[in-house]
Scaffold this active site. Sequence first.
Site, mmCIF file in Angstrom:
data_model
loop_
_atom_site.group_PDB
_atom_site.id
_atom_site.type_symbol
_atom_site.label_atom_id
_atom_site.label_comp_id
_atom_site.label_asym_id
_atom_site.label_seq_id
_atom_site.Cartn_x
_atom_site.Cartn_y
_atom_site.Cartn_z
ATOM 1 N N LYS A 1 -3.628 53.324 6.146
ATOM 2 C CA LYS A 1 -2.460 54.049 6.645
ATOM 3 C C LYS A 1 -1.585 53.057 7.400
ATOM 4 O O LYS A 1 -2.019 52.449 8.377
ATOM 5 C CB LYS A 1 -2.888 55.191 7.568
ATOM 6 C CG LYS A 1 -1.720 55.944 8.181
ATOM 7 C CD LYS A 1 -2.207 56.934 9.223
ATOM 8 C CE LYS A 1 -1.037 57.507 9.999
ATOM 9 N NZ LYS A 1 -1.480 58.310 11.153
ATOM 10 N N GLY B 1 1.124 62.806 18.996
ATOM 11 C CA GLY B 1 0.432 63.311 20.172
ATOM 12 C C GLY B 1 1.158 64.380 20.953
ATOM 13 O O GLY B 1 0.688 64.798 22.014
ATOM 14 N N GLY C 1 2.039 65.372 15.405
ATOM 15 C CA GLY C 1 2.741 66.451 16.090
ATOM 16 C C GLY C 1 2.232 67.852 15.825
ATOM 17 O O GLY C 1 2.591 68.782 16.547
ATOM 18 N N ASN D 1 -5.103 65.111 14.752
ATOM 19 C CA ASN D 1 -5.988 64.400 15.667
ATOM 20 C C ASN D 1 -5.897 64.994 17.065
ATOM 21 O O ASN D 1 -6.810 65.652 17.541
ATOM 22 C CB ASN D 1 -5.664 62.914 15.672
ATOM 23 C CG ASN D 1 -6.635 62.076 16.491
ATOM 24 O OD1 ASN D 1 -6.525 60.866 16.565
ATOM 25 N ND2 ASN D 1 -7.625 62.684 17.117
ATOM 26 N N THR D 2 -4.754 64.802 17.726
ATOM 27 C CA THR D 2 -4.607 65.235 19.112
ATOM 28 C C THR D 2 -4.900 66.716 19.296
ATOM 29 O O THR D 2 -5.547 67.109 20.272
ATOM 30 C CB THR D 2 -3.186 64.912 19.617
ATOM 31 O OG1 THR D 2 -2.959 63.505 19.517
ATOM 32 C CG2 THR D 2 -2.999 65.340 21.062
#
EC number: 2.8.1.10
Length: 257
Positions: free
Chosen positions: A97, A158, A185, A206-207
């Site tokens: 990535k 994030g 996001g 992820n976040t």
Amino acid sequence: MKEVFSVGGKELTSRLLIGSGKYSTNKLIPAILDASGSQVITMAMRRVDTEFTEENILNYIPSDCVLMPNTSGARNAQEAIRIARLARAAGCGDWVKIEVISDNRYLLPDNYETIRATEVLTAEGFQVFPYMSPDLMVAKELERVGAAAVMPLGAPIGSNRGLQTRELVRILIEEISLPVIVDAGIGRPSEAAEAMEMGAAAVLVNTAVATAKDPVAMARAFGLAVEAGRTAYLAGPGATQQVARASSPLTGFLREE
């Protein structure tokens, strides 16, 4: 039988990609992957200890999971290319990535340096997944130079602010033939479902998982949401209407005497 998602030379049955950052402990990673059903995990190369000590993140990733090292920390194409080559040399495979970020406030990707890195790495046999700001001309150029997919941001990294770029992402979905993987996001499972209903090929989170009160439960929720959104997209949602349309007959029920 589950639908197969073919991308980057691999066949997957889950369209949810999971990031590996921000967890309170790496020991959560196996449970996160199991709960979500995800078969792909991203990780920053700086978190891979080539000496294979206890803290090496690779120790916590199941062997059947596809690794997608990212070039987090790269400020230009050359740095991204170097990190990708290091990842391959460390045994992390050919998926990468591309993240090229020189903006330290909003962490927005540098699309032009991203194109340069993608062109070089695809020529070297990498399966390149570029993280990008959603721009149609940039996406077309990434397609031209051989990207395996494009990964437009939904909102700043994030931020958990959701699909703020939905109309720009929708254009990419409609106009390019590469898989569109919405990245960054996404803060709620409902937002992941919305991206999939629009026709996104996959979603990376992820976040939203790592900062949840119960990360494992949230991972499961995202897995279900992505599956539901994809199913809805394939089912073909009905057209929206400007006026009401009754679902039951309004006449002929009571006979007038």
